[in-house]
Design a protein around this motif. Structure first.
Motif, PDB file in Angstrom:
ATOM      1  N   HIS A 122       0.708   7.163  -3.959  1.00 56.35           N
ATOM      2  CA  HIS A 122       0.115   6.549  -5.153  1.00 56.35           C
ATOM      3  C   HIS A 122       0.050   7.503  -6.331  1.00 56.35           C
ATOM      4  O   HIS A 122       0.162   7.085  -7.471  1.00 56.35           O
ATOM      5  CB  HIS A 122      -1.296   6.026  -4.836  1.00 56.35           C
ATOM      6  CG  HIS A 122      -1.294   4.710  -4.131  1.00 56.35           C
ATOM      7  ND1 HIS A 122      -0.786   3.571  -4.713  1.00 56.35           N
ATOM      8  CD2 HIS A 122      -1.723   4.355  -2.910  1.00 56.35           C
ATOM      9  CE1 HIS A 122      -0.907   2.570  -3.860  1.00 56.35           C
ATOM     10  NE2 HIS A 122      -1.460   3.009  -2.756  1.00 56.35           N
ATOM     11  N   VAL A 123      -0.157   8.794  -6.068  1.00 55.51           N
ATOM     12  CA  VAL A 123      -0.202   9.728  -7.194  1.00 55.51           C
ATOM     13  C   VAL A 123       1.195  10.221  -7.559  1.00 55.51           C
ATOM     14  O   VAL A 123       1.352  11.010  -8.480  1.00 55.51           O
ATOM     15  CB  VAL A 123      -1.132  10.948  -6.933  1.00 55.51           C
ATOM     16  CG1 VAL A 123      -2.544  10.502  -6.633  1.00 55.51           C
ATOM     17  CG2 VAL A 123      -0.584  11.833  -5.823  1.00 55.51           C
ATOM     18  N   LEU A 150      -9.202  11.412  -4.078  1.00 60.33           N
ATOM     19  CA  LEU A 150      -9.116   9.959  -3.871  1.00 60.33           C
ATOM     20  C   LEU A 150      -8.936   9.569  -2.412  1.00 60.33           C
ATOM     21  O   LEU A 150      -9.092   8.401  -2.060  1.00 60.33           O
ATOM     22  CB  LEU A 150      -7.925   9.395  -4.662  1.00 60.33           C
ATOM     23  CG  LEU A 150      -7.998   9.462  -6.181  1.00 60.33           C
ATOM     24  CD1 LEU A 150      -6.655   9.044  -6.776  1.00 60.33           C
ATOM     25  CD2 LEU A 150      -9.112   8.573  -6.703  1.00 60.33           C
ATOM     26  N   VAL A 151      -8.600  10.548  -1.574  1.00 55.21           N
ATOM     27  CA  VAL A 151      -8.106  10.211  -0.239  1.00 55.21           C
ATOM     28  C   VAL A 151      -9.128   9.439   0.603  1.00 55.21           C
ATOM     29  O   VAL A 151      -8.752   8.620   1.440  1.00 55.21           O
ATOM     30  CB  VAL A 151      -7.603  11.484   0.490  1.00 55.21           C
ATOM     31  CG1 VAL A 151      -8.757  12.418   0.841  1.00 55.21           C
ATOM     32  CG2 VAL A 151      -6.823  11.117   1.729  1.00 55.21           C
ATOM     33  N   ASP A 153     -11.116   7.175  -0.454  1.00 53.04           N
ATOM     34  CA  ASP A 153     -11.423   5.923  -1.138  1.00 53.04           C
ATOM     35  C   ASP A 153     -12.860   5.888  -1.658  1.00 53.04           C
ATOM     36  O   ASP A 153     -13.676   5.068  -1.221  1.00 53.04           O
ATOM     37  CB  ASP A 153     -11.180   4.724  -0.207  1.00 53.04           C
ATOM     38  CG  ASP A 153     -11.265   3.399  -0.970  1.00 53.04           C
ATOM     39  OD1 ASP A 153     -10.985   3.391  -2.189  1.00 53.04           O
ATOM     40  OD2 ASP A 153     -11.607   2.382  -0.345  1.00 53.04           O
ATOM     41  N   ARG A 180      -4.955   3.637 -13.809  1.00 52.04           N
ATOM     42  CA  ARG A 180      -4.709   2.840 -12.596  1.00 52.04           C
ATOM     43  C   ARG A 180      -5.775   3.057 -11.527  1.00 52.04           C
ATOM     44  O   ARG A 180      -6.014   2.186 -10.695  1.00 52.04           O
ATOM     45  CB  ARG A 180      -3.339   3.185 -12.010  1.00 52.04           C
ATOM     46  CG  ARG A 180      -2.198   2.630 -12.826  1.00 52.04           C
ATOM     47  CD  ARG A 180      -0.886   2.895 -12.131  1.00 52.04           C
ATOM     48  NE  ARG A 180      -0.946   2.496 -10.733  1.00 52.04           N
ATOM     49  CZ  ARG A 180      -0.682   3.288  -9.710  1.00 52.04           C
ATOM     50  NH1 ARG A 180      -0.349   4.528  -9.902  1.00 52.04           N
ATOM     51  NH2 ARG A 180      -0.756   2.833  -8.483  1.00 52.04           N
ATOM     52  N   ASP A 184      -6.121  -0.591 -10.626  1.00 51.40           N
ATOM     53  CA  ASP A 184      -5.477  -0.958  -9.364  1.00 51.40           C
ATOM     54  C   ASP A 184      -6.297  -0.584  -8.130  1.00 51.40           C
ATOM     55  O   ASP A 184      -6.251  -1.265  -7.117  1.00 51.40           O
ATOM     56  CB  ASP A 184      -4.108  -0.276  -9.242  1.00 51.40           C
ATOM     57  CG  ASP A 184      -3.145  -0.743 -10.316  1.00 51.40           C
ATOM     58  OD1 ASP A 184      -3.561  -1.560 -11.164  1.00 51.40           O
ATOM     59  OD2 ASP A 184      -1.987  -0.297 -10.316  1.00 51.40           O
ATOM     60  N   PHE A 185      -7.001   0.540  -8.193  1.00 52.99           N
ATOM     61  CA  PHE A 185      -7.711   0.993  -6.995  1.00 52.99           C
ATOM     62  C   PHE A 185      -9.165   0.522  -6.997  1.00 52.99           C
ATOM     63  O   PHE A 185      -9.856   0.614  -5.992  1.00 52.99           O
ATOM     64  CB  PHE A 185      -7.709   2.526  -6.859  1.00 52.99           C
ATOM     65  CG  PHE A 185      -6.359   3.199  -6.960  1.00 52.99           C
ATOM     66  CD1 PHE A 185      -5.174   2.483  -7.061  1.00 52.99           C
ATOM     67  CD2 PHE A 185      -6.273   4.579  -6.936  1.00 52.99           C
ATOM     68  CE1 PHE A 185      -3.947   3.124  -7.159  1.00 52.99           C
ATOM     69  CE2 PHE A 185      -5.052   5.229  -7.025  1.00 52.99           C
ATOM     70  CZ  PHE A 185      -3.890   4.492  -7.146  1.00 52.99           C
ATOM     71  N   ILE A 187     -11.633   1.981  -8.530  1.00 53.32           N
ATOM     72  CA  ILE A 187     -12.542   3.130  -8.463  1.00 53.32           C
ATOM     73  C   ILE A 187     -12.964   3.490  -9.888  1.00 53.32           C
ATOM     74  O   ILE A 187     -12.123   3.597 -10.774  1.00 53.32           O
ATOM     75  CB  ILE A 187     -11.822   4.333  -7.811  1.00 53.32           C
ATOM     76  CG1 ILE A 187     -11.411   3.989  -6.378  1.00 53.32           C
ATOM     77  CG2 ILE A 187     -12.689   5.583  -7.858  1.00 53.32           C
ATOM     78  CD1 ILE A 187     -10.474   5.002  -5.735  1.00 53.32           C
TER      79      ILE A 187
END
Ligand SMILES: Nc1ncnc2c1ncn2[C@@H]1O[C@H](COP(=O)(O)OP(=O)(O)OP(=O)(O)O)[C@@H](O)[C@H]1O
Ligand SMILES: [Mg+2]
Lengths: 324, 302
Positions: A122-123, A150-151, A153, A180, A184-185, A187
């Motif tokens: 994703h990154v 981010l891993v 979540d 994003r 998208d996530f 967060i």
């Protein structure tokens, strides 16, 4: 804003010789929030307090509804943190490193591996993720730093100067990625920078701090409307031997206030005016075309925070007046 | 305006390129104790170069082999010559091979903690649920375990060999057990001292030199002074001087309480009362090392 992600109340942090935060009260909702301030404004200090790692001298703060003074561990389980400095060992691969960090966040071994693969993708790290980090470019390292934040979540990430050291392309890619993270996530993001310009495009909301004090907290649309300054420089013609003056008069006639760009390179030939949206650009273009002058340059002058807030005191007061 | 449009599209393209579906994680989050265990096992494996580059496996593996080789030879000799005892006591083994142990601590303590400090990885740990105490305990326990593996493995070789050579079972088991207690204490002490010294500096080379200095120079000084005291006939002083180096400390503890023969000049170890002081100093150093590490990492913070 119905939900508050971060709330501080009269938050202060005093070191023996400096006051890093000075009675800061601010509410931050979901979405992408920019925390802007010059070097030493107190951005990193605020993040450390919000992570529950450094006690505030006075005042209180909550992250995701949890008190930073008593619920630090719970907060750190739900948030991610990307430091401003280098933090990667050069002799392991991105995959190994991020898997380890995922486990430090409490993910079981299998989940840690799966989430690492997903997050690195994703990154934007692909084959290179199996190579030692020591050989990565700055841009790739920043992506690994982002991935470890981010891993697991998290519900919220703190990104401390993620565009530091990146070239313009890398910077835009990083900003796109940050956008994003929210869209998208799902967060929420608190991202710091000393450049207001780059954050306006990415953030829903911008908080400006200066010398540990809150200067302004508002949504980015307000920001753009009130603070964009345009610098204009035109050529002279036989018909208008002083083109600059001609443009100024023409704009005055249409009710637009224009200042001399004194103190700027090419003073006397530069005009400054406040743009209040697309119309201003069109107006300027039309005025110059009507006069038959050539446009040497027209640029936005709001890229550095100090220019927006320190150039003129009047403007500064007005800006603060728009705060919460 | 002119600058904003292209950026918006760039961000849009980015979205399309990377958009391969983000999945939220709703599995278990195992918390601090699990993170501490994970850090422990990762660090323990790392102490033998496992999960690290091939190059970093060489030294710890080599030292492990060097540590076990004499035991294997002794066993082979004992079996072949049908000897009725092993040439070296279980408790003496680590004392004789102390240089190898010191070298191991000097190389692995800095790799365990200096790296995290040097590459500023420590803040990443503490931005997670894990706390200072978890980090320090995991690091301390992993190096102590690695040292225990290094020092207990040859004893196991000796013990198995002794049983194969059909030496007295009760005798051998007792000696083996005393040896294990002794190397357990040694592992805790050496790991603590090594980590404290290494955690002061982010520079690995400096850490290695400093650990060697603390472990071997103190031993050199102490044994020289002991020899002088012995020659001058002040036998009482010999025991007290022994308190000032890690290896003589272990020697004193085990000759007082674990049936070991002392390596002190004159072959006389501390008496029981003196031995009690040895035990207290050893435990004090272990606790002190833990305390210092905690203080060090409280400061590092972010
Ligand atoms: N541990 C500390 N001890 C003493 N002073 C500190 C400490 N940490 C920060 N400061 C001071 O507090 C002020 C705010 O620092 P902080 O790092 O929060 O600023 P910043 O906004 O993140 O700046 P930058 O853009 O340079 O990262 C600075 O004057 C800094 O020198
Ligand atoms: Mg900072």
């Amino acid at each position: 804003m119905d939900v508050t992600v971060i709330a501080t109340e009269s938050l202060s942090k005093r070191f023996p010789r400096v006051t890093a935060l000075d009675r800061l009260s601010v509410d931050v909702g979901p979405g992408v929030t920019g925390l802007v301030g010059a070097n030493g404004a107190g951005k990193s200090t605020l993040i450390k307090i919000l992570l529950g790692l450094s006690p505030a001298t006075e005042g209180r703060a909550e992250v995701l509804g949890l008190d930073v003074a008593t619920k630090g561990a719970d907060i750190r389980e739900r948030v991610g943190y990307m430091p401003e400095h280098d933090c990667l060992p050069p002799d392991v691969s991105a995959t190994e490193f991020v898997v380890h960090m995922a486990r430090m966040s409490g993910l079981p071994p299998t989940a840690a591996r799966e989430r690492t693969a997903d997050t690195l993708r994703h990154v934007g790290l692909y084959e290179e993720r199996y190579r030692p980090i020591g050989g990565y470019s700055t841009g790739m390292k920043q992506r690994v730093k982002l991935a470890q934040a981010l891993v697991h979540d998290p519900q919220l990430v703190f990104l401390d100067e993620p565009t530091n050291g990146l070239d313009p392309v890398g910077r835009d890619e990083m900003l796109g990625l940050i956008r994003r993270i929210h869209t998208d996530f799902g967060i929420s993001v608190l991202v710091t920078s000393h450049l207001l310009g780059e954050l306006e495009r990415t953030c829903d909301h911008v908080v400006v701090v200066d010398g540990g004090k809150l200067l302004r907290s508002s949504s980015t649309t307000d920001f753009t409307q009130t603070t964009t300054t345009l610098a204009i420089e035109v050529t002279d013609t036989d018909e208008h031997p002083d083109g600059t003056r001609a443009v100024r008069d023409a704009l005055h006639a249409r009710g637009v206030t224009v200042q001399d760009g004194s103190g700027l390179p090419g003073a006397g030939h530069v005009l400054l005016l406040t743009a209040s949206g697309e119309e201003t650009y069109d107006l300027v273009r039309d005025v110059i075309a009507d006069l038959g002058l050539g446009l040497v340059r027209m640029e936005q002058r709001r890229h550095h925070i100090s220019e927006v807030f320190k150039d003129s005191d009047a403007e500064r007061k007005e800006a603060v007046g728009h705060g919460n | 305006m002119a600058t904003e449009q292209p950026v918006a599209t760039a961000a849009g393209d980015q979205t399309r390129i990377h958009n391969i579906g983000y999945r939220n994680y709703d599995g278990p989050r195992l918390g601090r104790a699990y993170a501490r265990r994970s850090l422990y096992s990762q660090s323990l494996r790392g102490a033998y170069g496992l999960g690290r580059s091939a190059k970093s496996k060489i030294l710890p593996m080599l030292l492990f082999v060097v540590m076990c080789l004499p035991a294997a030879i002794m066993v082979a000799v004992a079996v072949a010559t049908k000897a009725n005892d092993l040439p070296l006591d279980y408790t003496r083994y680590a004392i004789v091979l102390q240089a190898v142990i010191s070298l191991y601590v000097a190389s692995q303590a800095p790799q365990s903690v200096s790296r995290d400090l040097r590459f500023k990885t420590v803040p990443l740990y503490f931005s997670r649920p894990i706390e200072t105490a978890d980090y320090v305990r995991a690091k301390y326990a992993s190096l102590a375990s690695a040292l225990f593996i290094l020092t207990a493995a040859p004893l196991l070789v000796l013990y198995v060999g002794a049983l194969l050579a059909e030496l007295d079972f009760a005798d051998q088991t007792k000696g083996f057990a005393q040896g294990l207690v002794s190397v357990a204490l040694l592992s805790l002490l050496f790991a603590g001292l090594g980590l404290v010294v290494a955690s002061v500096t982010p520079r690995r080379g400096f850490g290695i030199a400093a650990v060697i200095a603390v472990l071997t120079i103190t031993y050199g000084a102490v044994s020289t002074l002991q020899a002088i005291a012995d020659v001058q006939g002040s036998t009482g002083a010999v025991a007290w001087i022994g308190l000032f180096s890690p290896i003589t400390l272990i020697d004193g503890v085990q000759s007082a309480f674990l049936g070991a023969t002392s390596a002190f000049p004159g072959g006389v170890g501390p008496s029981n009362t003196e031995g009690a002081v040895y035990v207290l100093v050893t435990l004090g150093l272990i606790a002190g090392a833990y305390g210092l590490l905690m203080r060090r990492y409280k400061k590092v913070g972010l």
